[in-house]
Design a protein around this motif. Structure first.
Motif, PDB file in Angstrom:
ATOM      1  N   PHE A 113       0.996  -0.719  -0.136  1.00 22.91           N
ATOM      2  CA  PHE A 113      -0.187   0.178   0.018  1.00 22.91           C
ATOM      3  C   PHE A 113       0.861   1.239   0.054  1.00 22.91           C
ATOM      4  CE2 PHE A 113      -3.144  -3.138   1.569  1.00 22.91           C
ATOM      5  CZ  PHE A 113      -3.516  -3.265   1.221  1.00 22.91           C
ATOM      6  N   ILE A 114       1.140   1.934  -1.324  1.00 23.64           N
ATOM      7  CA  ILE A 114       2.026   2.124  -0.932  1.00 23.64           C
ATOM      8  C   ILE A 114       1.605   4.294  -1.882  1.00 23.64           C
ATOM      9  CG2 ILE A 114       4.313   3.592  -2.557  1.00 23.64           C
ATOM     10  CD1 ILE A 114       5.204   0.508  -2.339  1.00 23.64           C
ATOM     11  N   PRO A 115       1.533   4.980  -1.968  1.00 18.16           N
ATOM     12  CA  PRO A 115       2.234   5.541  -0.185  1.00 18.16           C
ATOM     13  C   PRO A 115       2.328   5.265   1.184  1.00 18.16           C
ATOM     14  CG  PRO A 115       0.937   7.455  -0.871  1.00 18.16           C
ATOM     15  CD  PRO A 115       0.964   6.101  -2.006  1.00 18.16           C
ATOM     16  N   ASP A 116       0.873   4.728   0.943  1.00 14.23           N
ATOM     17  CA  ASP A 116      -0.085   4.783   2.768  1.00 14.23           C
ATOM     18  C   ASP A 116      -1.064   4.001   2.381  1.00 14.23           C
ATOM     19  OD1 ASP A 116      -1.811   5.977   2.362  1.00 14.23           O
ATOM     20  OD2 ASP A 116      -0.544   7.375   1.857  1.00 14.23           O
ATOM     21  N   ALA A 117      -1.804   3.467   3.871  1.00 11.05           N
ATOM     22  CA  ALA A 117      -3.229   2.378   3.709  1.00 11.05           C
ATOM     23  C   ALA A 117      -4.181   3.317   2.508  1.00 11.05           C
ATOM     24  CB  ALA A 117      -3.360   2.006   4.941  1.00 11.05           C
ATOM     25  N   ARG A 118      -4.082   4.411   2.624  1.00 17.30           N
ATOM     26  CA  ARG A 118      -5.179   4.790   2.235  1.00 17.30           C
ATOM     27  C   ARG A 118      -5.052   4.858   0.585  1.00 17.30           C
ATOM     28  NH1 ARG A 118      -4.033   6.353   7.562  1.00 17.30           N
ATOM     29  NH2 ARG A 118      -6.251   6.265   8.508  1.00 17.30           N
ATOM     30  N   SER A 119      -4.279   4.141  -0.447  1.00 17.56           N
ATOM     31  CA  SER A 119      -3.447   4.903  -1.524  1.00 17.56           C
ATOM     32  C   SER A 119      -4.503   4.109  -2.604  1.00 17.56           C
ATOM     33  CB  SER A 119      -2.548   4.102  -1.650  1.00 17.56           C
ATOM     34  OG  SER A 119      -2.584   2.246  -1.920  1.00 17.56           O
ATOM     35  N   LEU A 120      -5.942   3.082  -2.252  1.00 19.55           N
ATOM     36  CA  LEU A 120      -6.787   2.869  -3.025  1.00 19.55           C
ATOM     37  C   LEU A 120      -7.848   3.847  -3.230  1.00 19.55           C
ATOM     38  CD1 LEU A 120      -7.529  -0.583  -1.997  1.00 19.55           C
ATOM     39  CD2 LEU A 120      -6.509  -0.355  -4.009  1.00 19.55           C
ATOM     40  N   TRP A 121      -8.216   5.175  -2.624  1.00 16.28           N
ATOM     41  CA  TRP A 121      -8.333   6.355  -3.191  1.00 16.28           C
ATOM     42  C   TRP A 121      -7.911   7.179  -3.791  1.00 16.28           C
ATOM     43  CZ3 TRP A 121      -8.194  11.303   0.041  1.00 16.28           C
ATOM     44  CH2 TRP A 121      -9.745  11.989   0.570  1.00 16.28           C
ATOM     45  N   THR A 174       9.558   9.726   3.749  1.00 19.21           N
ATOM     46  CA  THR A 174      10.674   8.610   3.412  1.00 19.21           C
ATOM     47  C   THR A 174      11.501   8.946   5.080  1.00 19.21           C
ATOM     48  OG1 THR A 174      12.085   9.630   1.927  1.00 19.21           O
ATOM     49  CG2 THR A 174      10.433   7.778   1.171  1.00 19.21           C
ATOM     50  N   GLN A 175      11.801  10.470   5.310  1.00 18.99           N
ATOM     51  CA  GLN A 175      12.739  10.165   6.579  1.00 18.99           C
ATOM     52  C   GLN A 175      12.042  10.651   8.238  1.00 18.99           C
ATOM     53  OE1 GLN A 175      13.820  14.273   4.902  1.00 18.99           O
ATOM     54  NE2 GLN A 175      15.492  13.986   4.644  1.00 18.99           N
ATOM     55  N   ALA A 176      10.513  10.231   8.057  1.00 18.49           N
ATOM     56  CA  ALA A 176       9.997   9.382   9.248  1.00 18.49           C
ATOM     57  C   ALA A 176      10.172   8.779   9.960  1.00 18.49           C
ATOM     58  CB  ALA A 176       7.822   9.734   8.965  1.00 18.49           C
ATOM     59  N   ASP A 177      10.258   8.708  11.524  1.00 24.40           N
ATOM     60  CA  ASP A 177      10.774   8.074  12.126  1.00 24.40           C
ATOM     61  C   ASP A 177       9.980   6.218  12.116  1.00 24.40           C
ATOM     62  OD1 ASP A 177       8.792   9.053  13.084  1.00 24.40           O
ATOM     63  OD2 ASP A 177       9.135   9.271  15.126  1.00 24.40           O
ATOM     64  N   TYR A 178       8.265   6.101  11.435  1.00 22.55           N
ATOM     65  CA  TYR A 178       8.074   5.049  11.575  1.00 22.55           C
ATOM     66  C   TYR A 178       8.182   4.585  10.489  1.00 22.55           C
ATOM     67  CZ  TYR A 178       4.939   8.876   9.626  1.00 22.55           C
ATOM     68  OH  TYR A 178       3.733   9.990   8.544  1.00 22.55           O
ATOM     69  N   TYR A 179       8.342   5.518   9.655  1.00 28.42           N
ATOM     70  CA  TYR A 179       8.174   4.669   7.776  1.00 28.42           C
ATOM     71  C   TYR A 179       9.858   3.495   7.912  1.00 28.42           C
ATOM     72  CZ  TYR A 179      10.314   4.567   3.140  1.00 28.42           C
ATOM     73  OH  TYR A 179      10.646   3.955   1.487  1.00 28.42           O
TER      74      TYR A 179
END
Length: 426
Positions: A113-121, A174-179
């Motif tokens: 799911f790139i970039p995130d879990a809402r990508s299907l939107w 891409t620089q986020a800690d959780y990434y």
């Protein structure tokens, strides 16, 4: 009046801190010559719900909603969570020990799911908005991420329709800690990075939540970057009462308290402080199970878990605090971490104890506002001395209220309007 399309996944009735960025900007934009048009998700699966946000929506504003498909129901079923459970970042706040299915879910999220879990939107939203904007034109686009799905939608619209775009980052990409915690493969990282670079190239203006993160973004190619702080809204504090009487000296934290912000040793420090008043730690919001375990290990200090409460209740709790706790992420990019709660802490005018990088952006703001002190997590002596001094001399902190006013949502929105004017006139 010029119009700006604000693309945001989070919108009332969403609760939590993430919804406030776009909501508060939309609230004040009209005062600076811009009419906001909101595009958001229909039937979104928000971690929290809070009806109080509706009061901030400007009267007569256009709100466009488009259906979204999200994978969270499947993830909850797969990992044995209940349908009604709040699902925040499971890499930071865990209600149980992370198991194989949790790790699998994180891996799937980061790589498919790139970039995130809402990508299907993204695709259906772009298709819908292209048609809508041809019939109802706007003068600029503002997108707010994460989720960076918002920025992807804006990217395609700006590129294909030629509308000037301001891309806003609450957190880095891409620089986020959780990434770094999401088991992202080299192949997936290349895709994330390519999308991120696309934002840098297409957006006429980029804003981000802290000075250090501004420099970080510039180091990987972003240009024309400026800082927009989360800020606080004066209206949120109108009906709150400051009542600090009672037998307890209350240390309060509101919001998520994850494993990456575990205040290890805090309760032990508090248990050694000599005071006529009982010391109590009050935590409102989700707390990681390991953090709970460590905080509950001392009988001499009372720890109270409020759980998930309304935003108004949280702010009232902060107003009544004798000391506000602000633990920062233990991560490589922690110098730039400026939690949204910091600004609401500032507006209470109550002392702040910040744990984290003593030379970070949060420490600089706290020092500038003369409202508290920052310490490294390991500085046991410094933390103890600060709290002891505060208990003995509760009025010793002389807050700079004028400086705090510069962080209001209204002031930050004025900056946004200036940037929108710039990119519209280019």
């Amino acid at each position: 009046m010029k119009k700006v399309l604000i693309i945001t996944y989070y919108w009332p009735p969403s609760g939590g801190i993430s919804v406030l960025r776009a909501l508060k900007i939309a609230k004040y934009l009209r005062e600076f010559g811009w009419e906001p048009v909101i595009f958001t998700a229909e039937n979104a699966h928000y971690p929290y719900y809070d009806e109080s946000g509706f009061v901030d929506i400007p009267e007569g504003i256009t709100v466009i909603k488009h259906p979204i498909i999200e994978p969270f129901k499947v993830f909850k079923w797969l990992t044995g969570r209940k349908k009604e459970d709040a699902l925040n970042s499971i890499v930071q706040v865990r209600d149980k020990k992370q198991n194989f299915l949790d790790k699998l879910g994180i891996w799937v999220r980061g790589n498919f799911f790139i970039p995130d879990a809402r990508s299907l939107w993204i695709k259906p939203s772009v298709k819908y908005l292209k048609k809508h904007l041809k019939e109802n034109p706007v003068d600029a686009i503002f997108s707010d991420g994460p989720p960076h799905t918002n920025n992807r939608i804006a990217y395609f619209l700006s590129k294909e329709l030629g509308i000037p775009w301001l891309a806003d980052f609450q957190d880095p990409w891409t620089q986020a800690d959780y990434y770094q915690m999401m088991y992202i493969t080299k192949t997936a990282h290349k895709i994330h990075s390519k999308m991120e670079q696309g934002v840098f190239q297409q957006a006429k203006k980029i804003t981000i939540a802290s000075p250090t993160w501004k420099k970080d973004l510039e180091s990987i190619g972003a240009k024309n970057v400026d800082v927009i702080y989360y800020g606080y809204d004066e209206d949120d504090f109108k009906d709150l009462v400051k009542n600090q009487e009672g037998e307890y000296f209350d240390i309060v934290h509101i919001g998520l308290l994850g494993i990456d912000r575990n205040p290890v040793g805090l309760v032990e420090i508090l248990s050694k402080i000599k005071s006529d008043r009982k010391i109590r730690v009050i935590l409102a919001g989700q707390v990681d199970q390991q953090v709970k375990k460590e905080l509950g290990g001392n009988k001499n200090v009372e720890v109270v878990y409020k759980g998930i409460i309304s935003r108004k209740e949280s702010l009232q709790l902060a107003m009544e605090a004798h000391l506000l706790l602000l633990p920062l992420n233990k991560a490589n990019n922690a110098e730039g971490r400026l939690p949204g709660k910091l600004y609401e802490y500032l507006r209470t005018y109550n002392p702040i104890l910040c744990l984290g990088k003593s030379n970070g952006d949060a420490a600089k703001i706290i020092n500038k506002c003369k409202i508290g002190s920052s310490f490294e997590y390991e500085d046991i002596k410094g933390i103890r001395n600060f709290i002891e001094d505060l208990i003995q001399k509760p009025n010793s902190i002389n807050v700079d209220k004028k400086e705090i006013e510069t962080y209001s949502n209204k002031k930050q929105t004025q900056k946004i309007s200036n940037y929108l004017n710039e990119i519209h006139e280019q």
